[in-house]
Write a protein that holds these residues in place. Sequence first.
Motif, PDB file in Angstrom:
ATOM      1  N   SER A   1     -26.211   6.659  21.889  1.00  0.00           N
ATOM      2  CA  SER A   1     -27.586   6.899  21.474  1.00  0.00           C
ATOM      3  C   SER A   1     -28.381   5.599  21.415  1.00  0.00           C
ATOM      4  N   HIS A   2     -29.621   5.650  21.939  1.00  0.00           N
ATOM      5  CA  HIS A   2     -30.562   4.559  21.768  1.00  0.00           C
ATOM      6  C   HIS A   2     -31.060   4.574  20.324  1.00  0.00           C
TER       7      HIS A   2
ATOM      8  N   ALA B   1     -24.841   4.199  18.242  1.00  0.00           N
ATOM      9  CA  ALA B   1     -24.156   3.148  18.994  1.00  0.00           C
ATOM     10  C   ALA B   1     -23.822   1.993  18.060  1.00  0.00           C
ATOM     11  N   SER B   2     -22.631   1.465  18.189  1.00  0.00           N
ATOM     12  CA  SER B   2     -22.197   0.367  17.321  1.00  0.00           C
ATOM     13  C   SER B   2     -23.019  -0.894  17.597  1.00  0.00           C
ATOM     14  N   GLY B   3     -22.974  -1.815  16.684  1.00  0.00           N
ATOM     15  CA  GLY B   3     -23.748  -3.040  16.829  1.00  0.00           C
ATOM     16  C   GLY B   3     -23.369  -3.865  18.035  1.00  0.00           C
ATOM     17  N   ASP B   4     -22.110  -3.767  18.464  1.00  0.00           N
ATOM     18  CA  ASP B   4     -21.670  -4.539  19.624  1.00  0.00           C
ATOM     19  C   ASP B   4     -21.720  -3.743  20.921  1.00  0.00           C
ATOM     20  N   HIS B   5     -22.371  -2.568  20.873  1.00  0.00           N
ATOM     21  CA  HIS B   5     -22.529  -1.791  22.093  1.00  0.00           C
ATOM     22  C   HIS B   5     -23.502  -2.516  23.033  1.00  0.00           C
ATOM     23  N   PRO B   6     -23.280  -2.443  24.355  1.00  0.00           N
ATOM     24  CA  PRO B   6     -24.155  -3.146  25.299  1.00  0.00           C
ATOM     25  C   PRO B   6     -25.644  -2.910  25.082  1.00  0.00           C
ATOM     26  N   ILE B   7     -26.048  -1.682  24.704  1.00  0.00           N
ATOM     27  CA  ILE B   7     -27.466  -1.420  24.534  1.00  0.00           C
ATOM     28  C   ILE B   7     -28.043  -2.216  23.370  1.00  0.00           C
TER      29      ILE B   7
ATOM     30  N   VAL C   1     -26.529  -5.090  22.130  1.00  0.00           N
ATOM     31  CA  VAL C   1     -26.368  -6.505  22.475  1.00  0.00           C
ATOM     32  C   VAL C   1     -27.553  -6.970  23.305  1.00  0.00           C
ATOM     33  N   TYR C   2     -27.992  -6.131  24.218  1.00  0.00           N
ATOM     34  CA  TYR C   2     -29.141  -6.471  25.057  1.00  0.00           C
ATOM     35  C   TYR C   2     -30.402  -6.642  24.212  1.00  0.00           C
TER      36      TYR C   2
ATOM     37  N   ASP D   1     -34.531 -10.178  21.786  1.00  0.00           N
ATOM     38  CA  ASP D   1     -35.208 -10.634  20.563  1.00  0.00           C
ATOM     39  C   ASP D   1     -34.970 -12.124  20.335  1.00  0.00           C
ATOM     40  N   GLU D   2     -33.758 -12.557  20.577  1.00  0.00           N
ATOM     41  CA  GLU D   2     -33.411 -13.977  20.365  1.00  0.00           C
ATOM     42  C   GLU D   2     -34.159 -14.857  21.350  1.00  0.00           C
TER      43      GLU D   2
END
Length: 299
Positions: A169-170, A278-284, A286-287, A292-293
């Motif tokens: 999920s987004h 989606a978990s915090g380390d999911h690619p979506i 992480v991207y 943001d960074e």
Amino acid sequence: MTSTAFEGFWPQGKTCAAIVSVIFDDGLDAVAQAPDLKGRSKSFSVWQYGVTRGIERLCNAFAHAGISTSWFVPGIVAEKHEQLLRAVVSPHHEIESHGWDFERYDAISAPEAVDLLKRSRERLSAIASNEVSGFRLPAGNWPRHFDRLLVEAGYSWSASLNGDDVPYSHSSSLVEVPVHIELEDRPYFQFNFTPAFPKGQSRIPSYEAVLGNWIAEFDAYRKYGLCYVIQLRPEWTGTPGRIALVEALLAHITSFDDVWLATAADVARWHADKGLAASGDHPINVYEDYVDEERSRER
């Protein structure tokens, strides 16, 4: 990951999920790359073959296998081939959005994107026997936060991105059903001399090798309990010889009673009902964190 990583993950005690999808562009994908193609009847007929013969053969193969499928169609194609699509979708198949006219959503404004997304959904809804709730990106890149525009336009899921082998999920709640290029027919079979598709030519591998790839992937998806999504196009796998590949693949998939053979909308609804984020380390994610960074550094 072990073979039991997703044990109990799928409904009805199934080991894995499998989705058969059809992408029906009617040549819009080729015209987007070579606009003069419409005036070149010999070359353009390569893509028109899908309407002439390919769709009927795919539908016959699906009927023989007794399965329901998901069709992704641009709104403008639905206008042109309304009666054909009514015959296709009414018995067992769902129709979903593939945009309006093969537009690039990364090249237009958000309001224009929402307008086209709504227009496509409304046009397809007039034909479909299902609620049109899904979307597949036609061309270009996925704009940042595009999931929010899809939700605003009335969609609840997409089958456009990669990044996983099971639905996720987004942040907007839009469900993503991941797809992968090795499970498409076009990278193996698309071919035309002038204009050159693909550029540099050389394609059309051994049919047995393609079927071997698709079956090897399915067997691995089943082993690890994942969501297998095959993507077919009537102009490429609707030929007299290649339809046999589809038939053989479907015979293999349906030979297992532990496979949840469902439409993309069924899988998306099931995932949404589970409420899995989606978990915090999911690619979506992480991207998103990466963008943001980078933007914070630019300020």
